[in-house]
Design a protein around this motif. Structure first.
Motif: not given
Length: 82
Positions: A3-10, A36-43
């Motif tokens: 419940g305390n987690s921050i979304s990727l969008h935030s 095997h956990l997800r990652y996302v690279r943003l620029e």
């Protein structure tokens, strides 16, 4: 999910502050080999140039710029105490 987690969008808004003139875009995504956990690279663009950040998803579903700590072998002296 925690419940305390921050979304990727935030997190993207916090770290890259995308706008219409300087949007953030996904350049890479997938799963780590070891956990095997997800990652996302943003620029994204800033006033000083391009920035690239990798976000990792933790086991509780939260996202962070730091990878999750892997479980390590540990010893417990309680088991041996008489």
């Amino acid at each position: 999910m925690n419940g305390n987690s921050i979304s990727l969008h935030s997190l993207v808004d916090k770290w890259l502050a995308p706008t219409l003139s300087m949007p953030a875009r996904v350049t890479q995504f997938g799963h780590t080999v070891s956990t095997h956990l997800r990652y996302v690279r943003l620029e994204g663009g800033t006033t000083t140039g391009q920035v690239s950040i990798i976000f990792f998803q933790h086991r509780d579903g939260s996202w962070c710029v730091l990878p999750p700590v892997s479980a390590r072998p540990a010893m417990c002296t309680r088991l041996f105490a008489a």
